[in-house]
Motif scaffolding. Structure first.
Motif, PDB file in Angstrom:
ATOM      1  N   TRP A  29       0.828  -1.203   0.000  1.00 42.63           N
ATOM      2  CA  TRP A  29       0.000   0.000   0.000  1.00 42.63           C
ATOM      3  C   TRP A  29       0.866   1.258   0.000  1.00 42.63           C
ATOM      4  N   ILE A  30       1.907   1.271   0.853  1.00 38.98           N
ATOM      5  CA  ILE A  30       2.815   2.428   0.930  1.00 38.98           C
ATOM      6  C   ILE A  30       3.545   2.615  -0.402  1.00 38.98           C
ATOM      7  N   VAL A  31       4.076   1.520  -0.935  1.00 39.29           N
ATOM      8  CA  VAL A  31       4.774   1.585  -2.232  1.00 39.29           C
ATOM      9  C   VAL A  31       3.806   2.035  -3.318  1.00 39.29           C
ATOM     10  N   GLY A  32       2.589   1.500  -3.283  1.00 45.13           N
ATOM     11  CA  GLY A  32       1.569   1.892  -4.248  1.00 45.13           C
ATOM     12  C   GLY A  32       1.291   3.386  -4.197  1.00 45.13           C
ATOM     13  N   LYS A  33       1.208   3.929  -3.000  1.00 43.90           N
ATOM     14  CA  LYS A  33       0.987   5.375  -2.845  1.00 43.90           C
ATOM     15  C   LYS A  33       2.120   6.164  -3.498  1.00 43.90           C
ATOM     16  N   LYS A  34       3.353   5.707  -3.272  1.00 47.26           N
ATOM     17  CA  LYS A  34       4.523   6.387  -3.857  1.00 47.26           C
ATOM     18  C   LYS A  34       4.522   6.305  -5.383  1.00 47.26           C
ATOM     19  N   LEU A  35       4.023   5.193  -5.925  1.00 45.02           N
ATOM     20  CA  LEU A  35       4.000   4.981  -7.379  1.00 45.02           C
ATOM     21  C   LEU A  35       2.706   5.463  -8.035  1.00 45.02           C
ATOM     22  N   GLY A  36       1.767   5.947  -7.223  1.00 44.41           N
ATOM     23  CA  GLY A  36       0.490   6.399  -7.770  1.00 44.41           C
ATOM     24  C   GLY A  36      -0.439   5.266  -8.146  1.00 44.41           C
ATOM     25  N   VAL A  37      -0.367   4.162  -7.407  1.00 43.63           N
ATOM     26  CA  VAL A  37      -1.204   2.991  -7.667  1.00 43.63           C
ATOM     27  C   VAL A  37      -2.140   2.780  -6.477  1.00 43.63           C
ATOM     28  N   ASP A  38      -3.431   2.686  -6.764  1.00 44.17           N
ATOM     29  CA  ASP A  38      -4.398   2.325  -5.732  1.00 44.17           C
ATOM     30  C   ASP A  38      -4.549   0.812  -5.768  1.00 44.17           C
ATOM     31  N   ILE A  39      -3.852   0.140  -4.863  1.00 45.56           N
ATOM     32  CA  ILE A  39      -3.853  -1.325  -4.892  1.00 45.56           C
ATOM     33  C   ILE A  39      -5.218  -1.915  -4.545  1.00 45.56           C
ATOM     34  N   PHE A  40      -6.102  -1.105  -3.986  1.00 47.24           N
ATOM     35  CA  PHE A  40      -7.433  -1.585  -3.621  1.00 47.24           C
ATOM     36  C   PHE A  40      -8.509  -1.147  -4.617  1.00 47.24           C
ATOM     37  N   SER A  41      -8.110  -0.596  -5.744  1.00 50.31           N
ATOM     38  CA  SER A  41      -9.062  -0.090  -6.728  1.00 50.31           C
ATOM     39  C   SER A  41     -10.021  -1.182  -7.179  1.00 50.31           C
ATOM     40  N   LYS A  42     -11.285  -0.814  -7.251  1.00 52.02           N
ATOM     41  CA  LYS A  42     -12.315  -1.759  -7.692  1.00 52.02           C
ATOM     42  C   LYS A  42     -12.904  -1.327  -9.036  1.00 52.02           C
ATOM     43  N   GLN A  43     -12.253  -0.386  -9.699  1.00 51.31           N
ATOM     44  CA  GLN A  43     -12.772   0.134 -10.965  1.00 51.31           C
ATOM     45  C   GLN A  43     -12.727  -0.905 -12.084  1.00 51.31           C
ATOM     46  N   ASN A  44     -11.706  -1.734 -12.088  1.00 52.00           N
ATOM     47  CA  ASN A  44     -11.546  -2.724 -13.143  1.00 52.00           C
ATOM     48  C   ASN A  44     -11.936  -4.095 -12.583  1.00 52.00           C
ATOM     49  N   PRO A  45     -12.901  -4.780 -13.205  1.00 47.90           N
ATOM     50  CA  PRO A  45     -13.312  -6.092 -12.691  1.00 47.90           C
ATOM     51  C   PRO A  45     -12.193  -7.138 -12.706  1.00 47.90           C
ATOM     52  N   LEU A  46     -11.152  -6.923 -13.500  1.00 48.80           N
ATOM     53  CA  LEU A  46     -10.037  -7.877 -13.497  1.00 48.80           C
ATOM     54  C   LEU A  46      -9.228  -7.806 -12.203  1.00 48.80           C
ATOM     55  N   GLY A  47      -9.427  -6.751 -11.431  1.00 56.33           N
ATOM     56  CA  GLY A  47      -8.786  -6.669 -10.111  1.00 56.33           C
ATOM     57  C   GLY A  47      -9.243  -7.814  -9.221  1.00 56.33           C
ATOM     58  N   LYS A  48     -10.522  -8.207  -9.358  1.00 57.97           N
ATOM     59  CA  LYS A  48     -11.042  -9.344  -8.589  1.00 57.97           C
ATOM     60  C   LYS A  48     -10.355 -10.642  -9.024  1.00 57.97           C
ATOM     61  N   LEU A  49     -10.052 -10.734 -10.305  1.00 56.90           N
ATOM     62  CA  LEU A  49      -9.340 -11.909 -10.815  1.00 56.90           C
ATOM     63  C   LEU A  49      -7.929 -11.962 -10.230  1.00 56.90           C
ATOM     64  N   GLY A  50      -7.254 -10.815 -10.201  1.00 56.56           N
ATOM     65  CA  GLY A  50      -5.925 -10.752  -9.587  1.00 56.56           C
ATOM     66  C   GLY A  50      -5.965 -11.163  -8.126  1.00 56.56           C
ATOM     67  N   PHE A  51      -7.021 -10.747  -7.420  1.00 51.59           N
ATOM     68  CA  PHE A  51      -7.188 -11.132  -6.023  1.00 51.59           C
ATOM     69  C   PHE A  51      -7.377 -12.639  -5.907  1.00 51.59           C
ATOM     70  N   LEU A  52      -8.158 -13.219  -6.827  1.00 51.64           N
ATOM     71  CA  LEU A  52      -8.365 -14.671  -6.844  1.00 51.64           C
ATOM     72  C   LEU A  52      -7.041 -15.404  -7.067  1.00 51.64           C
ATOM     73  N   PHE A  53      -6.188 -14.866  -7.946  1.00 54.19           N
ATOM     74  CA  PHE A  53      -4.870 -15.467  -8.180  1.00 54.19           C
ATOM     75  C   PHE A  53      -4.068 -15.510  -6.877  1.00 54.19           C
TER      76      PHE A  53
END
Length: 176
Positions: A60-84
């Protein structure tokens, strides 16, 4: 939105999972440090499990520094990544069994499970880096783990993860 559009979107917005790979380099560094401790193997292995606990906060901290919301739910493939990722939790049962059955090989098996769980991300992120490391890590961990101590395996994983970070940065640079 088409599947390919969703994949392109998640590749850019999640930066190919870079926050998690950077965090895993830190985690494997912690595991290497624990592996050097002169304490009973059972205690050492419990601490190895504990080393993984800060994975999400570090990501989460690294994501903030890189401008990445690791908890973003905008893309449904994020759920697939979580399943992986959840798939890896099932394989941790094997690592827990090794904890008692062959305690001096636990770090090796943990590294093999970690590496193997990366394979589906090669599809999600269209990444040869994920594919190569997902295959190489289990084999190299098996070889190193049978020849050397858990420290050597953990130190090698830390180095591999740093190399992996560099490769992912290069892959991302080619996109931009």
């Amino acid at each position: 939105m088409s599947l390919e559009s969703l994949r392109e979107d998640i590749i850019i917005k999640q930066k190919k999972g870079l926050p998690f790979i950077i965090a895993s380099a830190v985690i494997w560094g912690l595991i290497a440090a624990v592996s050097l401790l002169d304490i009973p193997m059972t205690t050492k292995n419990i601490l190895v499990f504990c080393c993984s606990c800060p994975m999400l906060p570090i990501s989460w901290i690294v994501g903030k520094k890189l401008g990445v919301d690791i908890f973003s739910k905008q893309n449904p493939l994020g759920k697939l990544g979580f399943l992986f990722t959840m798939n890896q939790l099932l394989y941790l049962l094997i690592v827990m069994w090794i904890f008692n059955a062959v305690p001096d090989k636990m770090v090796m098996v943990y590294a093999m499970v970690f590496g193997a769980h990366l394979l589906p991300y090669s599809w999600l992120y269209k990444s040869n880096g994920y594919k190569i490391f997902a295959i190489a890590i289990p084999f190299i961990s098996l070889i190193l783990g049978n020849l050397f101590s858990g420290f050597v395996v953990a130190a090698a994983l830390c180095v591999f993860e740093i190399l992996f970070v560099i490769i992912l940065f290069r892959e991302l640079k080619q996109i931009n």
